[in-house]
Design a protein around this motif. Structure first.
Motif, short mmCIF file in Angstrom:
data_model
loop_
_atom_site.label_atom_id
_atom_site.label_comp_id
_atom_site.label_asym_id
_atom_site.label_seq_id
_atom_site.Cartn_x
_atom_site.Cartn_y
_atom_site.Cartn_z
N ILE A 1 1.55 5.55 -5.69
CA ILE A 1 1.51 5.49 -4.23
C ILE A 1 0.16 5.98 -3.72
CG2 ILE A 1 2.52 6.41 -2.10
CD1 ILE A 1 5.17 6.55 -3.43
N GLY A 2 -0.45 5.19 -2.88
CA GLY A 2 -1.70 5.61 -2.25
C GLY A 2 -1.41 6.22 -0.89
N ALA A 3 -2.32 7.05 -0.42
CA ALA A 3 -2.11 7.73 0.87
C ALA A 3 -2.09 6.74 2.03
CB ALA A 3 -3.21 8.76 1.08
N LEU A 4 -2.61 5.53 1.82
CA LEU A 4 -2.61 4.53 2.89
C LEU A 4 -1.51 3.50 2.73
CD1 LEU A 4 -6.42 3.97 3.46
CD2 LEU A 4 -4.77 4.69 5.18
N SER A 5 -0.52 3.80 1.89
CA SER A 5 0.57 2.85 1.68
C SER A 5 1.60 2.94 2.79
CB SER A 5 1.25 3.12 0.35
OG SER A 5 1.94 4.35 0.42
N GLY A 6 1.60 4.06 3.51
CA GLY A 6 2.61 4.24 4.56
C GLY A 6 3.89 4.84 4.03
N VAL A 7 3.89 5.27 2.76
CA VAL A 7 5.10 5.86 2.19
C VAL A 7 4.81 7.29 1.76
CG1 VAL A 7 6.67 5.76 0.21
CG2 VAL A 7 6.17 3.71 1.51
N GLU A 8 5.70 8.19 2.15
CA GLU A 8 5.55 9.60 1.79
C GLU A 8 6.28 9.89 0.49
OE1 GLU A 8 3.94 12.39 2.67
OE2 GLU A 8 2.81 10.93 3.84
N LEU B 1 -11.70 -1.24 1.09
CA LEU B 1 -10.84 -0.30 0.37
C LEU B 1 -10.69 -0.73 -1.09
CD1 LEU B 1 -9.10 2.20 1.27
CD2 LEU B 1 -7.15 0.64 1.12
N LEU B 2 -11.01 0.17 -2.01
CA LEU B 2 -10.87 -0.14 -3.43
C LEU B 2 -9.50 0.30 -3.94
CD1 LEU B 2 -14.30 1.06 -4.87
CD2 LEU B 2 -13.56 -1.30 -4.51
N SER B 3 -9.04 1.42 -3.44
CA SER B 3 -7.75 1.95 -3.87
C SER B 3 -7.23 2.89 -2.81
CB SER B 3 -7.96 2.67 -5.21
OG SER B 3 -7.18 3.82 -5.32
N GLY B 4 -5.90 3.01 -2.73
CA GLY B 4 -5.32 3.94 -1.77
C GLY B 4 -4.18 3.35 -0.96
N ASP B 5 -4.02 2.00 -1.01
CA ASP B 5 -2.89 1.42 -0.25
C ASP B 5 -1.81 0.88 -1.18
OD1 ASP B 5 -4.27 -0.74 -1.21
OD2 ASP B 5 -4.28 -1.87 0.67
N GLU B 6 -1.85 1.29 -2.45
CA GLU B 6 -0.87 0.78 -3.41
C GLU B 6 0.52 1.37 -3.17
OE1 GLU B 6 -3.58 2.40 -4.16
OE2 GLU B 6 -4.87 1.15 -5.40
N LEU B 7 1.49 0.55 -3.50
CA LEU B 7 2.88 0.96 -3.42
C LEU B 7 3.55 0.18 -4.55
CD1 LEU B 7 5.03 2.46 -1.77
CD2 LEU B 7 5.24 0.44 -0.35
N MET B 8 3.40 0.72 -5.77
CA MET B 8 3.75 -0.11 -6.93
C MET B 8 4.69 0.57 -7.90
SD MET B 8 0.68 -2.25 -8.62
CE MET B 8 -0.68 -1.43 -7.84
N LEU B 9 5.63 -0.24 -8.38
CA LEU B 9 6.46 0.20 -9.49
C LEU B 9 5.65 -0.07 -10.75
CD1 LEU B 9 9.00 1.02 -11.04
CD2 LEU B 9 9.92 -1.26 -10.63
N MET B 10 5.25 0.99 -11.43
CA MET B 10 4.37 0.82 -12.58
C MET B 10 5.16 0.54 -13.86
SD MET B 10 1.71 1.28 -10.90
CE MET B 10 0.70 0.98 -12.33
N SER B 11 6.08 1.43 -14.16
CA SER B 11 6.82 1.26 -15.41
C SER B 11 8.16 1.97 -15.34
CB SER B 11 6.00 1.80 -16.58
OG SER B 11 5.83 3.18 -16.44
N SER C 1 5.06 -4.62 -6.61
CA SER C 1 5.09 -3.85 -5.37
C SER C 1 6.51 -3.36 -5.13
CB SER C 1 4.64 -4.72 -4.20
OG SER C 1 5.04 -4.12 -2.99
N LEU C 2 6.63 -2.17 -4.59
CA LEU C 2 7.97 -1.66 -4.27
C LEU C 2 8.62 -2.52 -3.19
CD1 LEU C 2 7.25 0.77 -6.00
CD2 LEU C 2 8.06 2.24 -4.21
N LEU C 3 7.81 -3.28 -2.50
CA LEU C 3 8.35 -4.14 -1.45
C LEU C 3 8.40 -5.60 -1.89
CD1 LEU C 3 6.61 -2.39 1.52
CD2 LEU C 3 9.06 -2.69 1.26
N HIS C 4 8.48 -5.78 -3.19
CA HIS C 4 8.45 -7.11 -3.79
C HIS C 4 9.41 -8.09 -3.10
CE1 HIS C 4 8.08 -10.07 -6.91
NE2 HIS C 4 9.37 -10.04 -7.15
N GLU C 5 10.66 -7.65 -2.91
CA GLU C 5 11.68 -8.52 -2.35
C GLU C 5 11.36 -8.89 -0.89
OE1 GLU C 5 15.54 -6.82 -2.39
OE2 GLU C 5 16.53 -8.77 -2.42
N ASN C 6 10.94 -7.87 -0.13
CA ASN C 6 10.56 -8.11 1.26
C ASN C 6 9.37 -9.08 1.33
OD1 ASN C 6 10.70 -7.17 4.24
ND2 ASN C 6 8.55 -7.03 3.69
#
Lengths: 122, 256
Positions: free
Chosen positions: A33-40, A99-109, B38-43
Motif C-alpha cells: 500500500i502506498g500513502a497515495l492509494s487512499g487506503v489506511e 509519480l513513480l511509486s506511492g499509489d499502489e494498492l496491490m495484493l502481492m502474494s 490490485s485490491l480493487l481488481h473486481e471494481n
C-alpha cells in the motif's frame, strides 16, 4: 470507511487463488500500500477479521508493506522521495513531476497450506 | 493500468515486488503464490465494462466529486439550464439516503437515477452498472455521475468515467488539496465553487488553492465558478463541449 469494502474484495481474490491451488488454508497475505492509494493500513487491518470470518483466509496473517512515495521530475529528470501532499522535485523544486511509486494498492502474494492427500482404506 | 501484464510494476516499486525482493517470501512447507493484483481488481473490471458501455454509445461520463454541500447539484442544475440543447444530459445521483437530488434534477426535465448507498460512503462501479440498466444510453451525450459527498473514499473507486471533476467550495478553505491529496490528484478539472462568496470569505485565497494543487503535481485546469451568479459558467460549458468533441474524435480514431 471504504476499507471494509476493499477488504471484502481482497478476500474474494484470495478465496479464488486458494481454490485454484486446492489450498486448505491461507496462512498469510501480503499487500502493498502506498500513502497515495487512499487506503489506511490500520483500518484495513481492523476490517480484516470481519471480512475474513468464515472464509478460507480466516486467521491468516495480514502483512502490509508500505511503499514509499517517489517522484521523477519532468524538468531535470532527478528522482526523489516525496510527501503525499508535496510531490515537488527535491532537487530543482519544480512541481511538474511524475509519480513513480506511492499509489499502489496491490495484493502481492498469499501463502497457502495445501490439502494433504489421504488414503482411503476400505 | 491493468493487473495482468505487469504494467502496474513501475521503476519505483519493482525492486520491492520482483522475485527476490523483500515482498517475495516463502516459508518451508507452505506455498507462496505471487498474485500482483490490485485490491480493487473486481471494481476496476466492472468500471472498464461501464466505460466500454459508454463508449459504444458515444457518451461522455463525468464523475463529480466534492465534500457534502460544495454545490454539485446546484452546478448540475445551472448546467442543465445553460448547456446547448443538442447536448443531451442524464444524471446518476449518489447519496446515502433520499431521492432529493434526483428530484431536483427531474424538475428540469432531465433523466435522473438516484442511487441510495445506505451507509456506503462512495459509489462503486457495480452501483453504476446497475444504474446503467435504467438508462438508454443511445438517448444521451453526457452522463454526469454525482458521487457521494466525501473527499476521501470516492477517490479510490473507478466508476468507468472519462473525466473526474472535483469541486472545492470557497467556505471549505483553500488548503483542501493539501489535506486531501488523494482526491485532488484524481481531478481532471478543479472547480472553485461558490466563488460569489470570495469577497465575503476573504481568507480563501485562490492563488493559495492553486499553489496547493501544484504541490501535488496536479496539471488540472482550475475554474472559479458560481452557480448562483453564473460567473465562470461559460468556461465550464466550454470545457464540457471540448470533452464531448475530444471523446467523439477519440472514438472515431479508434474505429479507423
Amino acid at each position: 470507511m471504504h476499507e471494509l469494502s476493499i477488504c471484502q474484495s481482497l478476500i474474494k481474490q484470495i478465496t479464488s487463488v486458494a481454490l485454484e491451488c486446492s489450498a486448505q488454508r491461507v496462512t498469510s497475505i501480503t499487500v502493498a500500500i502506498g500513502a497515495l492509494s487512499g487506503v489506511e493500513a490500520e483500518l484495513l487491518k481492523n476490517a480484516y477479521p470481519i471480512a475474513s470470518a468464515g472464509t478460507v483466509a480466516e486467521n491468516a496473517e495480514l502483512i502490509i508493506e508500505a511503499l514509499p512515495v517517489r517522484v521523477k521530475c519532468n524538468q531535470c529528470g532527478s528522482e526523489s522521495d516525496a510527501l503525499p501532499n508535496k510531490l515537488v522535485c527535491k532537487k530543482c523544486g519544480d512541481w511538474r513531476t511524475t509519480l513513480l511509486s506511492g499509489d499502489e494498492l496491490m495484493l502481492m502474494s498469499v501463502e497457502l497450506e495445501k490439502i494433504q492427500e489421504t488414503k482411503v482404506i476400505h | 493500468m491493468c493487473d495482468t501484464c505487469g504494467c502496474n510494476i513501475t521503476h519505483g516499486n519493482e525492486n520491492l515486488i520482483r522475485p527476490g525482493g523483500k515482498l517475495e517470501k516463502t516459508e518451508s512447507g507452505k506455498e507462496a503464490v505471487t498474485v500482483l493484483h490490485s485490491l480493487l481488481h473486481e471494481n476496476d473490471h466492472t468500471a472498464q465494462h461501464n466505460r466500454e458501455h459508454f463508449d459504444q454509445h458515444n457518451v461522455l461520463a463525468i464523475n463529480l466529486m466534492s465534500s457534502p454541500g460544495a454545490g454539485k447539484t446546484s452546478l448540475l442544475e445551472a448546467t442543465i439550464q445553460q448547456l446547448d440543447d443538442n447536448i443531451r444530459i442524464a444524471v446518476i445521483e449518489g447519496d446515502l439516503e433520499t431521492e432529493n437530488d434526483a428530484e431536483r434534477i427531474r424538475k428540469h426535465g432531465v433523466k435522473a437515477i438516484q442511487i441510495t448507498t445506505g451507509s456506503a460512503c462512495h459509489l462503486d462501479a457495480h452501483m453504476i452498472h446497475q444504474a446503467l440498466h435504467n438508462i438508454n444510453l443511445a438517448e444521451f451525450d453526457v452522463v454526469f455521475i454525482e458521487n457521494v459527498g466525501n473527499l476521501v473514499c470516492p477517490a479510490s473507486f473507478d466508476l468507468g468515467q472519462h473525466q473526474n471533476v472535483v469541486l472545492l467550495s470557497v467556505p471549505e478553505g483553500d488548503d483542501k488539496p493539501a489535506k486531501y491529496p488523494v482526491m485532488f490528484r484524481t481531478a481532471d478539472l478543479v472547480m472553485i465553487s461558490k466563488s460569489d462568496l470570495l469577497p465575503v470569505l476573504d481568507d480563501f485565497k485562490v492563488a493559495k488553492a492553486k499553489s496547493y494543487l501544484r504541490d501535488i503535481a496536479s496539471v488540472a485546469p482550475i475554474i472559479e465558478l458560481s452557480s448562483k451568479d453564473k460567473s465562470g459558467m461559460p468556461l465550464w460549458l466550454d470545457w464540457i463541449r471540448q470533452q464531448v468533441e475530444k471523446r467523439k474524435k477519440h472514438l472515431e480514431q479508434s474505429v479507423d
